[in-house]
Design a protein around this motif. Structure first.
Motif, mmCIF file in Angstrom:
data_model
loop_
_atom_site.group_PDB
_atom_site.id
_atom_site.type_symbol
_atom_site.label_atom_id
_atom_site.label_comp_id
_atom_site.label_asym_id
_atom_site.label_seq_id
_atom_site.Cartn_x
_atom_site.Cartn_y
_atom_site.Cartn_z
ATOM 1 N N THR A 1 31.268 30.890 40.873
ATOM 2 C CA THR A 1 30.687 31.689 39.794
ATOM 3 C C THR A 1 31.509 31.579 38.520
ATOM 4 O O THR A 1 30.973 31.568 37.416
ATOM 5 C CB THR A 1 30.600 33.172 40.212
ATOM 6 O OG1 THR A 1 29.878 33.255 41.423
ATOM 7 C CG2 THR A 1 29.932 34.001 39.144
ATOM 8 N N MET A 2 32.816 31.443 38.654
ATOM 9 C CA MET A 2 33.687 31.371 37.493
ATOM 10 C C MET A 2 33.474 30.113 36.675
ATOM 11 O O MET A 2 33.855 30.036 35.529
ATOM 12 C CB MET A 2 35.145 31.433 37.938
ATOM 13 C CG MET A 2 35.605 32.804 38.335
ATOM 14 S SD MET A 2 35.692 33.892 36.915
ATOM 15 C CE MET A 2 37.058 33.146 36.037
ATOM 16 N N THR A 3 32.876 29.065 37.259
ATOM 17 C CA THR A 3 32.725 27.811 36.543
ATOM 18 C C THR A 3 31.295 27.545 36.118
ATOM 19 O O THR A 3 30.996 26.518 35.548
ATOM 20 C CB THR A 3 33.205 26.642 37.416
ATOM 21 O OG1 THR A 3 32.412 26.580 38.612
ATOM 22 C CG2 THR A 3 34.669 26.803 37.784
ATOM 23 N N ALA B 1 40.229 34.033 30.845
ATOM 24 C CA ALA B 1 40.046 34.085 29.393
ATOM 25 C C ALA B 1 39.211 32.918 28.891
ATOM 26 O O ALA B 1 38.319 33.092 28.047
ATOM 27 C CB ALA B 1 41.407 34.107 28.702
ATOM 28 N N ARG B 2 39.491 31.737 29.401
ATOM 29 C CA ARG B 2 38.734 30.565 28.953
ATOM 30 C C ARG B 2 37.290 30.636 29.430
ATOM 31 O O ARG B 2 36.367 30.253 28.691
ATOM 32 C CB ARG B 2 39.404 29.283 29.442
ATOM 33 C CG ARG B 2 40.729 29.002 28.744
ATOM 34 C CD ARG B 2 41.306 27.640 29.113
ATOM 35 N NE ARG B 2 42.594 27.425 28.471
ATOM 36 C CZ ARG B 2 42.754 26.987 27.219
ATOM 37 N NH1 ARG B 2 41.672 26.712 26.484
ATOM 38 N NH2 ARG B 2 43.960 26.816 26.711
ATOM 39 N N ARG B 3 37.070 31.122 30.624
ATOM 40 C CA ARG B 3 35.694 31.241 31.121
ATOM 41 C C ARG B 3 34.882 32.195 30.268
ATOM 42 O O ARG B 3 33.738 31.898 29.901
ATOM 43 C CB ARG B 3 35.732 31.706 32.586
ATOM 44 C CG ARG B 3 34.358 32.021 33.165
ATOM 45 C CD ARG B 3 33.432 30.799 33.179
ATOM 46 N NE ARG B 3 32.120 31.169 33.708
ATOM 47 C CZ ARG B 3 31.124 31.656 32.968
ATOM 48 N NH1 ARG B 3 31.277 31.815 31.666
ATOM 49 N NH2 ARG B 3 29.967 31.962 33.534
ATOM 50 N N ARG C 1 29.455 31.783 25.113
ATOM 51 C CA ARG C 1 28.958 32.678 24.069
ATOM 52 C C ARG C 1 27.950 33.672 24.612
ATOM 53 O O ARG C 1 27.921 34.834 24.178
ATOM 54 C CB ARG C 1 28.330 31.866 22.931
ATOM 55 C CG ARG C 1 29.327 31.059 22.118
ATOM 56 C CD ARG C 1 28.637 30.412 20.942
ATOM 57 N NE ARG C 1 29.528 29.547 20.191
ATOM 58 C CZ ARG C 1 29.165 28.847 19.132
ATOM 59 N NH1 ARG C 1 27.910 28.907 18.696
ATOM 60 N NH2 ARG C 1 30.034 28.078 18.504
ATOM 61 N N ALA C 2 27.105 33.235 25.531
ATOM 62 C CA ALA C 2 26.094 34.144 26.076
ATOM 63 C C ALA C 2 26.749 35.301 26.819
ATOM 64 O O ALA C 2 26.353 36.458 26.675
ATOM 65 C CB ALA C 2 25.145 33.378 26.995
ATOM 66 N N LEU C 3 27.761 34.987 27.619
ATOM 67 C CA LEU C 3 28.475 36.031 28.350
ATOM 68 C C LEU C 3 29.196 36.967 27.392
ATOM 69 O O LEU C 3 29.098 38.199 27.517
ATOM 70 C CB LEU C 3 29.471 35.393 29.315
ATOM 71 C CG LEU C 3 30.422 36.341 30.048
ATOM 72 C CD1 LEU C 3 29.659 37.359 30.878
ATOM 73 C CD2 LEU C 3 31.400 35.543 30.912
#
Length: 231
Positions: A4-6, A43-45, A50-52
């Protein structure tokens, strides 16, 4: 990190955003190196989606416990987008104002900052004196100076003394630990004035009213984040 993180998404509703954030791992800040690795991935994820990020910022408007944590200060403002201190995750946007001055300071918490736009002029300091009203501003010695551009992540322990001079409207995604001390030390380099930053629970009602971000200011920042390309 989990699969999910990727996974990215073109659009994201609030329910999906909350589900994703609720799936984030707990951060163990007592091991700063491991915390840095985990929080950089988080942080990078978030910062690169942008949507998240837009869904989380939009949610703040409808979430009083987050909205009341949004603040305005002399050098920067903040919008808190997630608060799970029991899991080591308070996540916010740091929004740099136009006026900047140099203050050597530490923090009440350890943190990771992912620079989304703009840049920091970042200096780390050492000293050989107590951090109190007697502190001599000439006895803070820089030992690390570097520009931190957009795209870089930095992690600092709560005891580290540093300064960050930012370009106007530098935007960072910050993940911070639970408070490790009651107040943080600050000294202004231009005149040696010392003061402390306290947590909200220790501030007066007058101070809370002073720093509370207005609706107008909140919407200003949403518009600027859109224009800059962060949202």
């Amino acid at each position: 990190m989990t699969e999910t993180m990727t996974a990215g998404a073109a659009t994201l509703d609030e329910r999906a955003a909350v589900a994703f954030m609720s799936s984030l791992p707990t951060v163990r800040w007592d091991d700063i190196e491991t915390a840095a690795e985990v929080t950089e991935q988080i942080a990078r994820r978030i910062g690169d989606d942008r949507a998240l990020l837009r869904a989380l910022v939009d949610r703040v408007r409808r979430t009083p416990e987050l909205r009341q944590k949004c603040e305005c200060h002399a050098l920067d403002d903040k919008i808190v987008i997630w608060d799970a201190p029991e899991r080591g995750l308070r996540i916010r946007l740091r929004l740099a104002n136009t006026d900047q001055y140099e203050r050597v300071h530490n923090h009440r918490y350890s943190f990771t900052a992912y620079i989304l736009s703009g840049a920091y002029q970042h200096t780390l300091y050492a000293t050989d004196q107590p951090l109190d009203e007697t502190a001599d501003v000439s006895r803070f010695w820089p030992y690390f100076i570097r520009e931190e551009p957009a795209g870089r992540c930095i992690t600092l322990d709560h005891e580290q003394l540093h300064t960050t001079i930012t370009e106007p409207e530098t935007i960072s995604l910050m993940i911070q630990s639970p408070a490790r001390k009651q107040r943080a030390f600050m000294i202004r380099r231009s005149d040696g004035q010392v003061w402390w930053r306290q947590g909200a629970a220790d501030e007066s009602a007058e101070r809370r009213a002073e720093v509370q971000m207005s609706d107008q200011r909140f919407e200003h920042w949403v518009s600027r984040l859109e224009a800059i390309g962060v949202l």
